[in-house]
Write an enzyme that holds these catalytic residues in place. Sequence first.
Site, PDB file in Angstrom:
ATOM      1  N   SER A  23      36.285 -67.133   7.500  1.00 25.42           N
ATOM      2  CA  SER A  23      34.754 -66.349   7.546  1.00 25.42           C
ATOM      3  C   SER A  23      34.415 -66.926   8.986  1.00 25.42           C
ATOM      4  O   SER A  23      34.942 -67.736   9.521  1.00 25.42           O
ATOM      5  CB  SER A  23      34.200 -66.941   6.540  1.00 25.42           C
ATOM      6  OG  SER A  23      32.772 -66.976   6.777  1.00 25.42           O
ATOM      7  N   TYR A  73      30.862 -73.959   1.049  1.00 33.81           N
ATOM      8  CA  TYR A  73      31.711 -72.710   1.667  1.00 33.81           C
ATOM      9  C   TYR A  73      31.826 -72.989   3.190  1.00 33.81           C
ATOM     10  O   TYR A  73      33.154 -72.849   3.625  1.00 33.81           O
ATOM     11  CB  TYR A  73      30.681 -71.486   1.495  1.00 33.81           C
ATOM     12  CG  TYR A  73      31.264 -70.315   2.054  1.00 33.81           C
ATOM     13  CD1 TYR A  73      32.130 -69.636   0.976  1.00 33.81           C
ATOM     14  CD2 TYR A  73      31.203 -69.767   3.264  1.00 33.81           C
ATOM     15  CE1 TYR A  73      32.555 -68.276   1.429  1.00 33.81           C
ATOM     16  CE2 TYR A  73      31.745 -68.492   3.611  1.00 33.81           C
ATOM     17  CZ  TYR A  73      32.534 -67.897   2.492  1.00 33.81           C
ATOM     18  OH  TYR A  73      33.178 -66.601   2.721  1.00 33.81           O
TER      19      TYR A  73
HETATM   20  P1  NAD Z   1      35.361 -60.722  -4.176  1.00 29.75           P
HETATM   21  O1  NAD Z   1      34.346 -61.476  -5.062  1.00 29.75           O
HETATM   22  O2  NAD Z   1      35.231 -59.364  -3.833  1.00 29.75           O
HETATM   23  O3  NAD Z   1      36.758 -61.105  -4.404  1.00 29.75           O
HETATM   24  C1  NAD Z   1      37.027 -62.393  -4.593  1.00 29.75           C
HETATM   25  C2  NAD Z   1      38.507 -62.361  -5.229  1.00 29.75           C
HETATM   26  O4  NAD Z   1      38.819 -63.819  -5.606  1.00 29.75           O
HETATM   27  C3  NAD Z   1      38.603 -61.755  -6.804  1.00 29.75           C
HETATM   28  O5  NAD Z   1      39.905 -61.047  -6.604  1.00 29.75           O
HETATM   29  C4  NAD Z   1      38.592 -62.944  -7.770  1.00 29.75           C
HETATM   30  O6  NAD Z   1      39.021 -62.502  -8.694  1.00 29.75           O
HETATM   31  C5  NAD Z   1      39.341 -64.118  -6.851  1.00 29.75           C
HETATM   32  N1  NAD Z   1      39.113 -65.226  -7.404  1.00 29.75           N
HETATM   33  C6  NAD Z   1      37.770 -65.967  -7.552  1.00 29.75           C
HETATM   34  N2  NAD Z   1      38.126 -67.156  -7.880  1.00 29.75           N
HETATM   35  C7  NAD Z   1      39.280 -67.136  -8.310  1.00 29.75           C
HETATM   36  C8  NAD Z   1      40.371 -68.113  -8.700  1.00 29.75           C
HETATM   37  N3  NAD Z   1      39.825 -69.395  -9.183  1.00 29.75           N
HETATM   38  N4  NAD Z   1      41.607 -68.048  -8.767  1.00 29.75           N
HETATM   39  C9  NAD Z   1      42.039 -66.815  -8.401  1.00 29.75           C
HETATM   40  N5  NAD Z   1      41.470 -65.943  -7.929  1.00 29.75           N
HETATM   41  C10 NAD Z   1      40.180 -66.091  -7.797  1.00 29.75           C
HETATM   42  O7  NAD Z   1      35.126 -61.477  -2.483  1.00 29.75           O
HETATM   43  P2  NAD Z   1      35.288 -60.948  -1.052  1.00 29.75           P
HETATM   44  O8  NAD Z   1      33.993 -60.653  -0.450  1.00 29.75           O
HETATM   45  O9  NAD Z   1      36.545 -59.639  -1.078  1.00 29.75           O
HETATM   46  O10 NAD Z   1      36.024 -62.214  -0.573  1.00 29.75           O
HETATM   47  C11 NAD Z   1      37.467 -62.470  -0.219  1.00 29.75           C
HETATM   48  C12 NAD Z   1      37.327 -63.624   0.720  1.00 29.75           C
HETATM   49  O11 NAD Z   1      36.912 -63.102   1.948  1.00 29.75           O
HETATM   50  C13 NAD Z   1      36.974 -64.933   0.426  1.00 29.75           C
HETATM   51  O12 NAD Z   1      37.842 -65.998   0.519  1.00 29.75           O
HETATM   52  C14 NAD Z   1      35.746 -64.742   1.095  1.00 29.75           C
HETATM   53  O13 NAD Z   1      35.027 -66.340   1.501  1.00 29.75           O
HETATM   54  C15 NAD Z   1      36.061 -64.301   2.228  1.00 29.75           C
HETATM   55  N6  NAD Z   1      35.078 -63.634   3.317  1.00 29.75           N
HETATM   56  C16 NAD Z   1      34.086 -62.463   2.580  1.00 29.75           C
HETATM   57  C17 NAD Z   1      33.148 -62.268   3.282  1.00 29.75           C
HETATM   58  C18 NAD Z   1      32.129 -61.099   3.155  1.00 29.75           C
HETATM   59  O14 NAD Z   1      31.374 -60.830   3.603  1.00 29.75           O
HETATM   60  N7  NAD Z   1      32.510 -60.482   1.876  1.00 29.75           N
HETATM   61  C19 NAD Z   1      32.834 -62.657   4.615  1.00 29.75           C
HETATM   62  C20 NAD Z   1      33.716 -63.496   5.070  1.00 29.75           C
HETATM   63  C21 NAD Z   1      34.812 -64.047   4.473  1.00 29.75           C
END
Ligand code: NAD
Length: 260
Positions: A142, A155
């Site tokens: 991130s 986080y």
């Molecule tokens: P999202 O909530 O759409 O997806 C998260 C995924 O992780 C889902 O498939 C969920 O089922 C899974 N998950 C959650 N807890 C779990 C567990 N205990 N075991 C197995 N699977 C689990 O979120 P996203 O925005 O797609 O985020 C994905 C990654 O990208 C994360 O690591 C997040 O920190 C990172 N990220 C997101 C953003 C953003 O703005 N969306 C920015 C920077 C980084």
Amino acid sequence: MLKGKAALVTGSTSGIGLGIARALAAQGCNVTMNGFGDADEIEAARAAMAEENGVEVRYSGADMSKPDEIAAMMAEADAAFGGVDILVNNAGIQFVAPVEEFPVEKWDAIVAINMSSSFHTIRAAIPAMKAKGWGRIVNIASAHALVASPFKSAYVTAKHGVAGLTKTIALEVAEQGITVNAICPGYVWTPLVEKQIPDTMKARNMTEEEVKRDVMLLAQPTKQFVKIEEVAAFALFLCSDGAAQVTGAMHQIDGGWIAK
Ligand code: NAD
């Protein structure tokens, strides 16, 4: 180029992970999906990905906060596909609160899912990668792996930890044809971002529009959310042979956030 490779994407039932899993399947990779959600929806996504691309797509419901479940998922992927060639550590959760009110169980869950799970998947994946002399590890970190924001202590801590893990493992496997990189997205419009809006409204006493404009997109000079497809495209590049010398690096996709 990636045809026939075995990919495993944690947290790929939603958002960025699902986008990356789909992009890898479209390149001909066999994929292990992972994550939580509605069983019928997950099965529909799994079946469509397999059928549209003529690849094998498996699903593991392993909980990324549980090392024994992670080990079982990795062993199943190993047995099904002869090792994991492309490992994408993406599963993650968020919680927003001032540190003195931050629930201890939320801290533990975020550190386990967002950081420690990558240690557990990586240590299981490396032996087969070493044996093949080829591997790609992409950690979805991130912008918060590089800079902080208030009220996100767990986080930001976990993502900074992922940065350290990325660099360390990259050095350990540098001579074995294995690259290890982190992608550092800014705000990507996914369910994770949508869900943190109410808590941020509460913590900062703001409306939804103010949170989007004055907190999230304030950080991004382009004033746009990053698209899932843009993160997936970059992940594909990191998996390509053209990126063989790209390792141990933190790659920002943040509309210019960290440049400020
Ligand atoms: P999202 O909530 O759409 O997806 C998260 C995924 O992780 C889902 O498939 C969920 O089922 C899974 N998950 C959650 N807890 C779990 C567990 N205990 N075991 C197995 N699977 C689990 O979120 P996203 O925005 O797609 O985020 C994905 C990654 O990208 C994360 O690591 C997040 O920190 C990172 N990220 C997101 C953003 C953003 O703005 N969306 C920015 C920077 C980084």
